[in-house]
Motif scaffolding. Structure first.
Motif, PDB file in Angstrom:
ATOM      1  N   ASP A  86       0.862  -1.171   0.000  1.00 59.63           N
ATOM      2  CA  ASP A  86       0.000   0.000   0.000  1.00 59.63           C
ATOM      3  C   ASP A  86       0.905   1.230   0.000  1.00 59.63           C
ATOM      4  O   ASP A  86       2.044   1.176   0.462  1.00 59.63           O
ATOM      5  N   VAL A  87       0.385   2.333  -0.513  1.00 61.25           N
ATOM      6  CA  VAL A  87       1.089   3.614  -0.448  1.00 61.25           C
ATOM      7  C   VAL A  87       0.168   4.591   0.264  1.00 61.25           C
ATOM      8  O   VAL A  87      -0.976   4.795  -0.156  1.00 61.25           O
ATOM      9  N   HIS A  95       2.511  -2.165   4.557  1.00 58.02           N
ATOM     10  CA  HIS A  95       1.997  -3.523   4.353  1.00 58.02           C
ATOM     11  C   HIS A  95       2.628  -4.222   3.145  1.00 58.02           C
ATOM     12  O   HIS A  95       1.928  -4.734   2.284  1.00 58.02           O
ATOM     13  N   LEU A  96       3.940  -4.249   3.098  1.00 56.36           N
ATOM     14  CA  LEU A  96       4.668  -4.857   1.982  1.00 56.36           C
ATOM     15  C   LEU A  96       4.684  -6.372   2.142  1.00 56.36           C
ATOM     16  O   LEU A  96       5.109  -6.890   3.168  1.00 56.36           O
ATOM     17  N   ASP A  97       4.215  -7.075   1.107  1.00 57.03           N
ATOM     18  CA  ASP A  97       4.175  -8.538   1.108  1.00 57.03           C
ATOM     19  C   ASP A  97       4.751  -9.066  -0.191  1.00 57.03           C
ATOM     20  O   ASP A  97       4.585  -8.468  -1.250  1.00 57.03           O
ATOM     21  N   ARG A  98       5.372 -10.218  -0.080  1.00 53.33           N
ATOM     22  CA  ARG A  98       5.893 -10.904  -1.265  1.00 53.33           C
ATOM     23  C   ARG A  98       4.863 -11.928  -1.727  1.00 53.33           C
ATOM     24  O   ARG A  98       4.372 -12.719  -0.924  1.00 53.33           O
ATOM     25  N   ASN A 110      14.753  -9.863  -0.774  1.00 55.30           N
ATOM     26  CA  ASN A 110      14.765  -9.238   0.556  1.00 55.30           C
ATOM     27  C   ASN A 110      15.438  -7.866   0.509  1.00 55.30           C
ATOM     28  O   ASN A 110      14.971  -6.916   1.135  1.00 55.30           O
ATOM     29  N   ARG A 111      16.533  -7.748  -0.253  1.00 57.56           N
ATOM     30  CA  ARG A 111      17.198  -6.440  -0.408  1.00 57.56           C
ATOM     31  C   ARG A 111      16.274  -5.448  -1.103  1.00 57.56           C
ATOM     32  O   ARG A 111      16.184  -4.285  -0.718  1.00 57.56           O
ATOM     33  N   ARG A 117      10.836  -0.278   1.104  1.00 52.24           N
ATOM     34  CA  ARG A 117      10.307   0.304   2.349  1.00 52.24           C
ATOM     35  C   ARG A 117      10.837   1.719   2.576  1.00 52.24           C
ATOM     36  O   ARG A 117      10.190   2.538   3.215  1.00 52.24           O
ATOM     37  N   LYS A 118      12.046   2.006   2.060  1.00 52.44           N
ATOM     38  CA  LYS A 118      12.649   3.338   2.215  1.00 52.44           C
ATOM     39  C   LYS A 118      12.272   4.295   1.089  1.00 52.44           C
ATOM     40  O   LYS A 118      12.564   5.478   1.161  1.00 52.44           O
TER      41      LYS A 118
END
Length: 146
Positions: A86-87, A95-98, A110-111, A117-118
Motif C-alpha cells: 500500500d502507499v 503492508h509490503l508482502d511478497r 529481501n534487499r 520500504r525506504k
C-alpha cells in the motif's frame, strides 16, 4: 493561458512537488501537486495527463533514466519478484508482502523489499488531494547482479 502553457506549468509543478517530497518537505510538495492538478483540470481533455501524473503512486525520484528500483515487467526467463504493498497519502510504503515463491532469488528480493520500504512515492491524487492506495502489485525483474 493556452492549454500547452498550462500543461508545461503542471509538469513543472509536479516535478517540483516530487523534489520537495523526496527531500522531506511534505506540505510544500502537496501544495505543488495541488497547483499542478488545478492547472490540468482547467484543460479540456486532460484526463489522460491527469491519470499519467496522478492516477497511481510513482516511486521517487521520477526522473527519466534514474531508477533505483529494478525494472518492472520482464521477459520469459527473467527472475521476477512479485510484491504487493500500500502507499499512504504521505507517499510511504505500508503492508509490503511478497507474492511470488521463487526461492532462488530470496536474498535479492529481501534487499529489494528493504529498499522499497525506504522509497518515497508520489501518492495518487484524487480531486486535488493525496489519497492512500491499497493493493499495489508490481513485478520487479531481479537480475543476477542485483
Amino acid at each position: 493561458k493556452r492549454p500547452e502553457q498550462k500543461l508545461a506549468i503542471a509538469r513543472a509543478l509536479t516535478e517540483q512537488g516530487d523534489w520537495l517530497l523526496w527531500h522531506g518537505a511534505r506540505e510544500e510538495a502537496m501544495s505543488s501537486y495541488d497547483k499542478a492538478y488545478m492547472e490540468l483540470v482547467d484543460i479540456d481533455g486532460a484526463e489522460e495527463e491527469l491519470a499519467s501524473m496522478f492516477g497511481e503512486p510513482r516511486a521517487l525520484p521520477a526522473l527519466e533514466g534514474i531508477d533505483h528500483l529494478p525494472r518492472q515487467a520482464g521477459a520469459p526467463g527473467d527472475s521476477i519478484a512479485t510484491l504487493e504493498f500500500d502507499v499512504s497519502e504521505r507517499g510511504q510504503v505500508l503492508h509490503l508482502d511478497r507474492l511470488d515463491d521463487n526461492d532462488a532469488i530470496d536474498g535479492r528480493t529481501n534487499r529489494l523489499m528493504r529498499e522499497l520500504r525506504k522509497t518515497v512515492f508520489r501518492p495518487r491524487i484524487v480531486d486535488g488531494k493525496p489519497v492512500p492506495t491499497e493493493g499495489v502489485v508490481r513485478n520487479y525483474v531481479i537480475a543476477d547482479g542485483d
